[in-house]
Design a protein around this motif. Structure first.
Motif, PDB file in Angstrom:
ATOM      1  N   ASP A  58       1.677  -4.772  -7.343  1.00  0.00           N
ATOM      2  CA  ASP A  58       0.886  -4.906  -6.125  1.00  0.00           C
ATOM      3  C   ASP A  58       1.257  -6.181  -5.392  1.00  0.00           C
ATOM      4  OD1 ASP A  58      -1.333  -2.945  -5.377  1.00  0.00           O
ATOM      5  OD2 ASP A  58      -1.453  -2.975  -7.576  1.00  0.00           O
ATOM      6  N   TYR A 112      -8.014  -3.515 -13.955  1.00  0.00           N
ATOM      7  CA  TYR A 112      -6.618  -3.612 -13.514  1.00  0.00           C
ATOM      8  C   TYR A 112      -5.754  -4.245 -14.585  1.00  0.00           C
ATOM      9  CZ  TYR A 112      -2.694  -4.497 -10.349  1.00  0.00           C
ATOM     10  OH  TYR A 112      -1.456  -4.514  -9.750  1.00  0.00           O
ATOM     11  N   VAL A 121      -7.531  -2.066  -3.964  1.00  0.00           N
ATOM     12  CA  VAL A 121      -6.539  -1.674  -4.981  1.00  0.00           C
ATOM     13  C   VAL A 121      -7.045  -0.578  -5.919  1.00  0.00           C
ATOM     14  CG1 VAL A 121      -5.405  -2.535  -7.079  1.00  0.00           C
ATOM     15  CG2 VAL A 121      -5.070  -3.702  -4.902  1.00  0.00           C
ATOM     16  N   PHE A 176      -2.200 -11.394 -10.695  1.00  0.00           N
ATOM     17  CA  PHE A 176      -1.399 -10.430 -11.472  1.00  0.00           C
ATOM     18  C   PHE A 176       0.088 -10.471 -11.108  1.00  0.00           C
ATOM     19  CE2 PHE A 176      -5.688  -8.795 -12.117  1.00  0.00           C
ATOM     20  CZ  PHE A 176      -5.655  -8.570 -13.488  1.00  0.00           C
ATOM     21  N   VAL A 190      -0.209   6.157 -11.022  1.00  0.00           N
ATOM     22  CA  VAL A 190      -0.744   4.837 -11.382  1.00  0.00           C
ATOM     23  C   VAL A 190      -1.838   4.987 -12.438  1.00  0.00           C
ATOM     24  CG1 VAL A 190      -2.062   2.844 -10.549  1.00  0.00           C
ATOM     25  CG2 VAL A 190      -0.157   3.722  -9.189  1.00  0.00           C
ATOM     26  N   VAL A 191      -2.755   5.921 -12.208  1.00  0.00           N
ATOM     27  CA  VAL A 191      -3.868   6.099 -13.151  1.00  0.00           C
ATOM     28  C   VAL A 191      -3.341   6.552 -14.517  1.00  0.00           C
ATOM     29  CG1 VAL A 191      -5.941   7.468 -13.636  1.00  0.00           C
ATOM     30  CG2 VAL A 191      -5.601   6.477 -11.358  1.00  0.00           C
ATOM     31  N   ALA A 226       0.851  -1.195   0.000  1.00  0.00           N
ATOM     32  CA  ALA A 226       0.000   0.000   0.000  1.00  0.00           C
ATOM     33  C   ALA A 226       0.879   1.233   0.000  1.00  0.00           C
ATOM     34  CB  ALA A 226      -0.925   0.032   1.217  1.00  0.00           C
ATOM     35  N   VAL A 227       0.361   2.293  -0.601  1.00  0.00           N
ATOM     36  CA  VAL A 227       1.006   3.611  -0.521  1.00  0.00           C
ATOM     37  C   VAL A 227      -0.077   4.600  -0.123  1.00  0.00           C
ATOM     38  CG1 VAL A 227       2.282   5.406  -1.732  1.00  0.00           C
ATOM     39  CG2 VAL A 227       2.677   2.999  -2.316  1.00  0.00           C
ATOM     40  N   LEU A 228       0.064   5.222   1.027  1.00  0.00           N
ATOM     41  CA  LEU A 228      -0.867   6.278   1.437  1.00  0.00           C
ATOM     42  C   LEU A 228      -0.238   7.115   2.532  1.00  0.00           C
ATOM     43  CD1 LEU A 228      -3.863   5.164   3.649  1.00  0.00           C
ATOM     44  CD2 LEU A 228      -1.638   4.079   3.658  1.00  0.00           C
ATOM     45  N   ASP A 265      -6.784 -11.550  -6.658  1.00  0.00           N
ATOM     46  CA  ASP A 265      -6.220 -10.953  -7.865  1.00  0.00           C
ATOM     47  C   ASP A 265      -4.792 -10.476  -7.630  1.00  0.00           C
ATOM     48  OD1 ASP A 265      -8.410 -11.465  -9.424  1.00  0.00           O
ATOM     49  OD2 ASP A 265      -9.359  -9.518  -9.061  1.00  0.00           O
ATOM     50  N   PHE A 269       1.230   9.326  -6.062  1.00  0.00           N
ATOM     51  CA  PHE A 269       1.186   7.884  -6.345  1.00  0.00           C
ATOM     52  C   PHE A 269      -0.068   7.534  -7.134  1.00  0.00           C
ATOM     53  CE2 PHE A 269      -0.856   3.939  -4.717  1.00  0.00           C
ATOM     54  CZ  PHE A 269      -0.057   3.004  -5.361  1.00  0.00           C
ATOM     55  N   THR A 270      -1.229   7.969  -6.637  1.00  0.00           N
ATOM     56  CA  THR A 270      -2.476   7.596  -7.309  1.00  0.00           C
ATOM     57  C   THR A 270      -2.519   8.201  -8.718  1.00  0.00           C
ATOM     58  OG1 THR A 270      -3.595   9.420  -6.179  1.00  0.00           O
ATOM     59  CG2 THR A 270      -3.786   7.284  -5.185  1.00  0.00           C
ATOM     60  N   LEU A 321      -6.309   1.194 -14.169  1.00  0.00           N
ATOM     61  CA  LEU A 321      -7.317   1.634 -13.199  1.00  0.00           C
ATOM     62  C   LEU A 321      -7.830   3.029 -13.526  1.00  0.00           C
ATOM     63  CD1 LEU A 321      -5.563   0.420  -9.916  1.00  0.00           C
ATOM     64  CD2 LEU A 321      -7.501  -0.657 -11.080  1.00  0.00           C
ATOM     65  N   THR A 322      -9.097   3.265 -13.192  1.00  0.00           N
ATOM     66  CA  THR A 322      -9.635   4.625 -13.317  1.00  0.00           C
ATOM     67  C   THR A 322      -9.501   5.368 -11.998  1.00  0.00           C
ATOM     68  OG1 THR A 322     -11.809   3.687 -12.834  1.00  0.00           O
ATOM     69  CG2 THR A 322     -11.274   4.081 -15.148  1.00  0.00           C
ATOM     70  N   HIS A 323      -9.510   4.614 -10.892  1.00  0.00           N
ATOM     71  CA  HIS A 323      -9.274   5.233  -9.585  1.00  0.00           C
ATOM     72  C   HIS A 323      -8.435   4.276  -8.752  1.00  0.00           C
ATOM     73  CE1 HIS A 323      -9.934   7.991  -6.300  1.00  0.00           C
ATOM     74  NE2 HIS A 323     -10.256   6.973  -5.526  1.00  0.00           N
ATOM     75  N   ARG A 324      -7.384   4.793  -8.156  1.00  0.00           N
ATOM     76  CA  ARG A 324      -6.470   3.949  -7.402  1.00  0.00           C
ATOM     77  C   ARG A 324      -6.710   4.098  -5.891  1.00  0.00           C
ATOM     78  NH1 ARG A 324      -2.475  -0.320  -7.427  1.00  0.00           N
ATOM     79  NH2 ARG A 324      -2.140  -0.344  -5.186  1.00  0.00           N
ATOM     80  N   PHE A 325      -6.850   2.978  -5.193  1.00  0.00           N
ATOM     81  CA  PHE A 325      -6.874   2.971  -3.727  1.00  0.00           C
ATOM     82  C   PHE A 325      -5.447   2.698  -3.237  1.00  0.00           C
ATOM     83  CE2 PHE A 325     -11.211   0.753  -4.483  1.00  0.00           C
ATOM     84  CZ  PHE A 325     -11.845   1.957  -4.735  1.00  0.00           C
ATOM     85  N   PRO A 326      -5.208   2.800  -1.908  1.00  0.00           N
ATOM     86  CA  PRO A 326      -3.821   2.642  -1.425  1.00  0.00           C
ATOM     87  C   PRO A 326      -3.177   1.289  -1.735  1.00  0.00           C
ATOM     88  CG  PRO A 326      -5.132   3.773   0.221  1.00  0.00           C
ATOM     89  CD  PRO A 326      -6.094   3.335  -0.850  1.00  0.00           C
ATOM     90  N   ASP A 340     -14.068  -4.852  -8.503  1.00  0.00           N
ATOM     91  CA  ASP A 340     -13.236  -4.783  -9.709  1.00  0.00           C
ATOM     92  C   ASP A 340     -11.907  -5.509  -9.536  1.00  0.00           C
ATOM     93  OD1 ASP A 340     -15.239  -3.230 -10.694  1.00  0.00           O
ATOM     94  OD2 ASP A 340     -14.087  -1.379 -10.847  1.00  0.00           O
ATOM     95  N   PHE A 341     -11.457  -5.634  -8.287  1.00  0.00           N
ATOM     96  CA  PHE A 341     -10.178  -6.304  -8.004  1.00  0.00           C
ATOM     97  C   PHE A 341     -10.344  -7.030  -6.671  1.00  0.00           C
ATOM     98  CE2 PHE A 341      -5.951  -6.737  -6.227  1.00  0.00           C
ATOM     99  CZ  PHE A 341      -5.103  -6.932  -7.312  1.00  0.00           C
TER     100      PHE A 341
END
Lengths: 293, 252
Positions: free
Chosen positions: A99, B103, B98, A132, A90-91, A74-76, A128, A86-87, B106-111, B143-144
């Motif tokens: 992950d 995935y 996630v 992945f 990634v997007v 996790a990254v927060l 998942d 970070f977010t 992603l359209t929105h990333r969680f931590p 979604d994940f």
């Protein structure tokens, strides 16, 4: 001193391009001083391994373009919410994200510190996270009672195998080192695992003390021996604005300020410029103090 | 989140720790941290002992072997309960930490998944929680899958979800059927309001059928003793790790 004491800039210059750099979570002493120095040096192309999570350190490195791959559970930004750079990265597909899950990072480092090629880990099957990770494998437990591949069972106790992770560098901040290069880490044993697993360990410290940290049996078990330590740099307040266990509390106001600023790329750039200017000023002051000795 | 609602959620989570010996709370989990510390204080008040491990705390975390120790303890069966939240949670008990979208695009990333992909398998009682109870969060299918709700036969899995507590209600997780059962409604909620805001089907308590909400219990309100403990003790205990949340607890 058997372990060189360097400036922070000299310390991070030891990190070769493309290195896999292992860093601790926010509660365990990330070196924000080294983070600033990496950004100031214009370093790029690093791969970051969070052990097993990261916060402001990862966000700064990602936002500044220092890392192009991140492996993390996790990254927060802790109580300050999502890590904005970070977010966004990634997007936007700007970084490669691997992950993982916390115990997989710990276990893969344990495999490396034992010199093993892989290690099994429970859980994961059907997630998942596993799906992945083509570098992870599932086998049948060869020791399963009444089953296992040897007994010809169709599917007996499947278990995940993780390849060992051998970071090129373990990088963290600690309260103190002695002149032999022994580093006090207290109960933050993930730092020991990181150092055991890594090819090189670079540490920033609040201070260097006289006498051996290994001399007292009461405290020796909280020491990372110099055997694993490549180099040390003195950086007072080197975890700020994060806290350092047993030494300093987190600066929540500053972390909140960062969390707000980093919501936009412009805000992040402005924050970074200010941060690097402050760091340069502090380094000049330290240099002047050294010259005056 | 209003103080009264916070207190209700904390006590609802603490209620699910009764009679246990050891509970662990993960990173960035202020509600569960307060619940675990409240459950510990309740246990002490009647002469019982609940070992409480709050990650990120120094005062309420006895571990001395680094980040691995929680996971090693869980694999040995030493941890009775753990809490997990999710950016998405679906009706089969799957949790997504996630992100949303296809995935890895992603359209929105969680931590990220944290320890969920492991602890959800190994801890006997995994208590799911999420204050926001909406169709955005409680979805037909995540979604994940950070952590699956159930596993195929033959998978080593002594643990899994047992409950889901939201800002509107509490569910129990039926592991055999892989579905949630509505167990209580928070004050002001009805079966219809919960259905309206839930993206998955769920079961009703035995015998409820189409009888309506009359017999679905209301989530117990915090007692006077709970509120006193939250204000006078728990607020101080969580302040070290969650200073912002502590201010909310102090105001219940």
């Amino acid at each position: 001193m058997t372990v060189p004491a360097l400036t922070v800039a000299e310390l991070v210059a030891l990190i070769a391009p493309g290195s896999l750099v292992a860093v601790p979570p926010d509660y365990s002493g990330p070196s924000l001083a080294a983070t600033r120095a990496l950004i100031a040096a214009g370093t790029t192309g690093l791969r970051l391994l969070a052990v097993p999570t990261s916060g402001m350190q990862a966000d700064l490195l990602i936002g500044a373009g220092v890392v192009d791959e991140v492996e993390a559970a996790a990254v927060l930004l802790g109580e300050h919410g999502g890590a904005p750079r970070f977010t966004a990265a990634v997007v936007a597909g700007a970084i490669r994200m691997r992950d993982t899950t916390c115990p997989a990072v710990h276990a893969a480092l344990q495999a490396a510190e034992k010199g093993l090629p892989f290690i099994p880990l429970r859980g994961l099957i059907g997630s998942d996270v596993l799906r992945f990770r083509p570098d992870w494998q599932v086998i049948d437990n060869p020791f399963a009672v009444g089953g296992g591949a040897a007994a010809g069972a169709a599917s007996a106790d499947p278990i995940v195998l993780l390849p060992a992770i051998r970071p090129d560098v373990a990088l963290f901040h600690a309260p103190r080192a002695d002149r032999d290069g022994n580093v006090w880490i207290g109960r933050r044993r993930e730092l020991v695992t990181m150092a055991h697993a890594a090819s090189a360990t670079l540490v920033t410290v609040e201070e260097i003390v006289d006498g051996s940290l290994l001399a007292d049996e009461a405290t020796a078990a909280g020491v990372l021996p110099a055997l694993y330590v490549t180099a040390v740099a003195v950086a007072p307040g080197g975890a700020w604005p994060l806290g350092l266990p047993g030494h300093s509390e987190p600066d929540n106001a500053e972390q909140a300020r960062y969390a707000r600023a980093a919501r936009s790329d412009d805000g992040f750039r402005a924050y970074l410029a200010e941060l690097l200017a402050d760091a340069a000023g502090a380094a000049d002051a330290a240099g002047a103090a050294d010259a005056g000795r | 989140m209003a103080a009264a609602r916070t207190a209700l959620l904390v006590t609802a989570l603490a209620d699910r720790l009764r009679g246990l010996s050891c509970v662990a709370v993960g990173a960035t989990s202020p509600l569960p941290a307060a619940a675990a510390l409240l459950a510990r204080a309740r246990a002490e008040a009647v002469g019982d002992r609940l070992q409480t491990i709050v990650l990120g705390s120094r005062q309420h975390n006895p571990f001395t072997d680094g980040g691995r120790e929680l996971f090693d303890c869980a694999a040995q069966g030493r941890i009775d309960a753990f809490f997990l939240s999710g950016g998405q949670i679906d009706g089969a008990g799957n949790v997504n930490l996630v992100g949303t979208g296809d995935y890895p695009a992603l359209t929105h990333r969680f931590p990220g998944s944290f320890g969920s992909a492991y602890l959800a398998f190994l801890v006997p009682s995994v208590i799911l929680y999420r204050e926001e109870h909406s169709r955005r969060v409680l979805v037909p299918r995540v979604d994940f899958v950070s952590a699956p709700g159930t596993s195929a036969p033959g998978t080593y899995r002594p643990g899994g979800p047992t409950a889901l507590v939201t800002g509107r209600c509490a569910f129990a997780f039926d592991r055999a059927r892989g579905r949630f059962t509505l167990t209580s409604l928070h004050p002001g909620e009805t079966l219809e309001s919960v259905r309206e805001h839930t993206g998955f089907d769920f079961q009703l308590p035995e015998g409820e059928g189409r009888a309506g909400t009359a017999a679905i219990p209301t989530t117990p309100a915090p007692t006077t003793a709970d509120l006193w403990l939250l204000r006078e003790r728990i607020a101080g205990e969580v302040a070290e790790t969650y200073p912002r949340f502590a201010a909310l607890i102090a105001a219940v």
